[in-house]
Design a protein around this motif. Structure first.
Motif, PDB file in Angstrom:
ATOM      1  N   LEU A 183      -0.927  12.729  10.256  1.00  0.00           N
ATOM      2  CA  LEU A 183      -0.457  11.594  11.057  1.00  0.00           C
ATOM      3  C   LEU A 183      -0.222  12.016  12.498  1.00  0.00           C
ATOM      4  O   LEU A 183      -0.600  11.303  13.441  1.00  0.00           O
ATOM      5  N   SER A 184       0.394  13.176  12.692  1.00  0.00           N
ATOM      6  CA  SER A 184       0.642  13.670  14.045  1.00  0.00           C
ATOM      7  C   SER A 184      -0.663  13.879  14.799  1.00  0.00           C
ATOM      8  O   SER A 184      -0.767  13.551  15.993  1.00  0.00           O
ATOM      9  N   ASP A 185      -1.670  14.403  14.115  1.00  0.00           N
ATOM     10  CA  ASP A 185      -2.975  14.615  14.742  1.00  0.00           C
ATOM     11  C   ASP A 185      -3.608  13.297  15.172  1.00  0.00           C
ATOM     12  O   ASP A 185      -4.382  13.250  16.143  1.00  0.00           O
ATOM     13  N   LEU A 186      -3.278  12.225  14.459  1.00  0.00           N
ATOM     14  CA  LEU A 186      -3.774  10.892  14.808  1.00  0.00           C
ATOM     15  C   LEU A 186      -2.928  10.228  15.890  1.00  0.00           C
ATOM     16  O   LEU A 186      -3.260   9.126  16.338  1.00  0.00           O
ATOM     17  N   GLY A 187      -1.836  10.879  16.277  1.00  0.00           N
ATOM     18  CA  GLY A 187      -0.888  10.242  17.189  1.00  0.00           C
ATOM     19  C   GLY A 187      -0.051   9.188  16.498  1.00  0.00           C
ATOM     20  O   GLY A 187       0.450   8.259  17.134  1.00  0.00           O
ATOM     21  N   ARG A 188       0.133   9.391  15.197  1.00  0.00           N
ATOM     22  CA  ARG A 188       0.867   8.429  14.371  1.00  0.00           C
ATOM     23  C   ARG A 188       2.107   9.090  13.782  1.00  0.00           C
ATOM     24  O   ARG A 188       2.317  10.294  13.905  1.00  0.00           O
ATOM     25  N   SER A 189       2.912   8.291  13.096  1.00  0.00           N
ATOM     26  CA  SER A 189       4.053   8.782  12.345  1.00  0.00           C
ATOM     27  C   SER A 189       4.140   8.001  11.039  1.00  0.00           C
ATOM     28  O   SER A 189       3.356   7.069  10.798  1.00  0.00           O
ATOM     29  N   VAL A 190       5.096   8.365  10.196  1.00  0.00           N
ATOM     30  CA  VAL A 190       5.297   7.651   8.940  1.00  0.00           C
ATOM     31  C   VAL A 190       5.549   6.169   9.184  1.00  0.00           C
ATOM     32  O   VAL A 190       5.171   5.320   8.362  1.00  0.00           O
ATOM     33  N   ASP A 191       6.148   5.838  10.312  1.00  0.00           N
ATOM     34  CA  ASP A 191       6.451   4.434  10.618  1.00  0.00           C
ATOM     35  C   ASP A 191       5.191   3.589  10.780  1.00  0.00           C
ATOM     36  O   ASP A 191       5.261   2.353  10.749  1.00  0.00           O
ATOM     37  N   ASP A 192       4.031   4.235  10.964  1.00  0.00           N
ATOM     38  CA  ASP A 192       2.775   3.507  11.117  1.00  0.00           C
ATOM     39  C   ASP A 192       2.092   3.216   9.787  1.00  0.00           C
ATOM     40  O   ASP A 192       1.092   2.505   9.752  1.00  0.00           O
ATOM     41  N   ILE A 193       2.627   3.761   8.695  1.00  0.00           N
ATOM     42  CA  ILE A 193       2.038   3.513   7.381  1.00  0.00           C
ATOM     43  C   ILE A 193       2.468   2.128   6.902  1.00  0.00           C
ATOM     44  O   ILE A 193       3.655   1.840   6.789  1.00  0.00           O
ATOM     45  N   ARG A 194       1.507   1.290   6.607  1.00  0.00           N
ATOM     46  CA  ARG A 194       1.792  -0.087   6.181  1.00  0.00           C
ATOM     47  C   ARG A 194       1.793  -0.247   4.664  1.00  0.00           C
ATOM     48  O   ARG A 194       2.345  -1.211   4.144  1.00  0.00           O
ATOM     49  N   GLY A 195       1.146   0.667   3.965  1.00  0.00           N
ATOM     50  CA  GLY A 195       1.116   0.567   2.508  1.00  0.00           C
ATOM     51  C   GLY A 195       0.393   1.737   1.889  1.00  0.00           C
ATOM     52  O   GLY A 195      -0.417   2.405   2.537  1.00  0.00           O
ATOM     53  N   VAL A 196       0.711   2.000   0.621  1.00  0.00           N
ATOM     54  CA  VAL A 196       0.005   2.982  -0.202  1.00  0.00           C
ATOM     55  C   VAL A 196      -0.681   2.214  -1.319  1.00  0.00           C
ATOM     56  O   VAL A 196      -0.052   1.392  -2.000  1.00  0.00           O
ATOM     57  N   VAL A 197      -1.963   2.479  -1.520  1.00  0.00           N
ATOM     58  CA  VAL A 197      -2.700   1.864  -2.622  1.00  0.00           C
ATOM     59  C   VAL A 197      -3.085   2.964  -3.598  1.00  0.00           C
ATOM     60  O   VAL A 197      -3.748   3.937  -3.220  1.00  0.00           O
ATOM     61  N   LEU A 198      -2.646   2.838  -4.832  1.00  0.00           N
ATOM     62  CA  LEU A 198      -2.940   3.825  -5.857  1.00  0.00           C
ATOM     63  C   LEU A 198      -4.165   3.403  -6.658  1.00  0.00           C
ATOM     64  O   LEU A 198      -4.262   2.256  -7.096  1.00  0.00           O
ATOM     65  N   THR A 199      -5.086   4.344  -6.866  1.00  0.00           N
ATOM     66  CA  THR A 199      -6.259   4.030  -7.679  1.00  0.00           C
ATOM     67  C   THR A 199      -5.909   3.934  -9.161  1.00  0.00           C
ATOM     68  O   THR A 199      -6.629   3.305  -9.927  1.00  0.00           O
ATOM     69  N   HIS A 200      -4.797   4.561  -9.550  1.00  0.00           N
ATOM     70  CA  HIS A 200      -4.273   4.446 -10.907  1.00  0.00           C
ATOM     71  C   HIS A 200      -2.905   5.109 -10.938  1.00  0.00           C
ATOM     72  O   HIS A 200      -2.431   5.608  -9.919  1.00  0.00           O
ATOM     73  N   GLY A 201      -2.279   5.126 -12.109  1.00  0.00           N
ATOM     74  CA  GLY A 201      -0.889   5.527 -12.190  1.00  0.00           C
ATOM     75  C   GLY A 201      -0.613   6.927 -12.675  1.00  0.00           C
ATOM     76  O   GLY A 201       0.510   7.221 -13.078  1.00  0.00           O
ATOM     77  N   ASP A 202      -1.598   7.835 -12.625  1.00  0.00           N
ATOM     78  CA  ASP A 202      -1.370   9.197 -13.091  1.00  0.00           C
ATOM     79  C   ASP A 202      -0.550  10.003 -12.090  1.00  0.00           C
ATOM     80  O   ASP A 202      -0.597   9.759 -10.880  1.00  0.00           O
ATOM     81  N   THR A 203       0.142  11.022 -12.600  1.00  0.00           N
ATOM     82  CA  THR A 203       1.119  11.732 -11.776  1.00  0.00           C
ATOM     83  C   THR A 203       0.489  12.484 -10.613  1.00  0.00           C
ATOM     84  O   THR A 203       1.128  12.652  -9.574  1.00  0.00           O
ATOM     85  N   ASP A 204      -0.753  12.939 -10.752  1.00  0.00           N
ATOM     86  CA  ASP A 204      -1.378  13.675  -9.649  1.00  0.00           C
ATOM     87  C   ASP A 204      -1.934  12.744  -8.578  1.00  0.00           C
ATOM     88  O   ASP A 204      -2.650  13.184  -7.671  1.00  0.00           O
ATOM     89  N   HIS A 205      -1.584  11.467  -8.664  1.00  0.00           N
ATOM     90  CA  HIS A 205      -1.908  10.496  -7.615  1.00  0.00           C
ATOM     91  C   HIS A 205      -0.645   9.825  -7.076  1.00  0.00           C
ATOM     92  O   HIS A 205      -0.718   9.089  -6.093  1.00  0.00           O
TER      93      HIS A 205
END
Length: 238
Positions: free
Chosen positions: A44-66
């Motif tokens: 995010l820092s490399d993009l000039g962004r921060s956590v505050d710029d994240i609008r959502g997380v989309v999970l491809t499924h519900g397994d723990t390694d995701h």
């Protein structure tokens, strides 16, 4: 890792997380392992962004390694986490996968387990709240990700098509590096609930126009969707 003007990857070929970066903010596709948090902040820092710029997380499924840092983003930063309705209970830790390991090679399997342990794979925090989605919906998130149901690996496995990134994110609907054998190239993924259904579900991806096919485990595939599916069917029939 920069894959395109709107597309980044963190992690590696063992476990991967993707960022879609647009003028409207950032969409995170899958959340890897808990220890990927520092890599997320660095990217995010490399993009000039921060956590505050994240609008959502989309999970491809519900397994723990995701799931990785998903609950941390939701709990500490108010970021909504989207998962298919059929995997919502799995992401909350209310049901467990019927795991079958299948073929293994000692070196590859040990490498996967060691990497997961070093990145916090033994301390995954399940989600306490999710936003349930269904097949065909276009989410109001940066990149306008479209949900495509590909059940088989899990009941609620999805692929996510993001045209601005020229990519389809496929989670464990397929892999390009088998974490238990080390075999490379498009192929069915391990730990799949229903392998026959997973293979049949690939037909839902056949009409997608995208250069990048991006799995949760393996090298980013830039040979297009059609060729990836052809290769997987060849491996599965062998």
């Amino acid at each position: 890792m920069r894959l395109g003007p709107h597309l980044r990857r963190i992690g590696n070929d063992i476990v991967a997380v993707y960022l879609v970066d647009t003028d409207e903010g950032v969409t995170v596709i899958d959340a890897g392992l808990a220890g990927h948090w520092r890599e997320l902040l660095a990217e995010l820092s490399d993009l000039g962004r921060s956590v505050d710029d994240i609008r959502g997380v989309v999970l491809t499924h519900g397994d723990t390694d995701h799931l990785g840092f998903a609950e941390r983003l939701r709990r500490d930063h108010g970021v909504p986490v989207y998962v298919h309705e059929a995997d919502a209970a799995r992401a909350r830790g209310e049901v467990k996968a019927a795991t079958s390991w299948g073929k293994m090679k000692l070196g590859a399997t040990a490498g996967f387990i060691w990497y997961a342990m070093r990145r916090g794979g033994l301390r995954t925090t399940h989600l306490t709240e999710v936003v349930a989605v269904h097949d065909g919906v276009v989410l109001d998130l940066p990149g306008a990700p479209r949900v495509i149901g590909v059940p088989g690996h899990s009941p609620g496995s999805i692929a996510i098509h993001v045209p601005i990134a020229d990519a389809v994110f496929v989670g464990d609907a397929l892999t390009t590096r088998h974490v238990l054998t080390g075999q490379r190239g498009p192929q069915p993924a391990p730990f799949t609930d229903d392998p026959h259904q997973a293979l049949a579900s690939l037909r839902h991806l056949e009409d997608i126009q995208a250069s990048w096919v991006l799995p949760g485990h393996g090298t980013p595939w830039s040979g297009g969707v059609t060729e990836a599916i052809r290769a997987i069917r060849t491996v599965a029939s062998a």
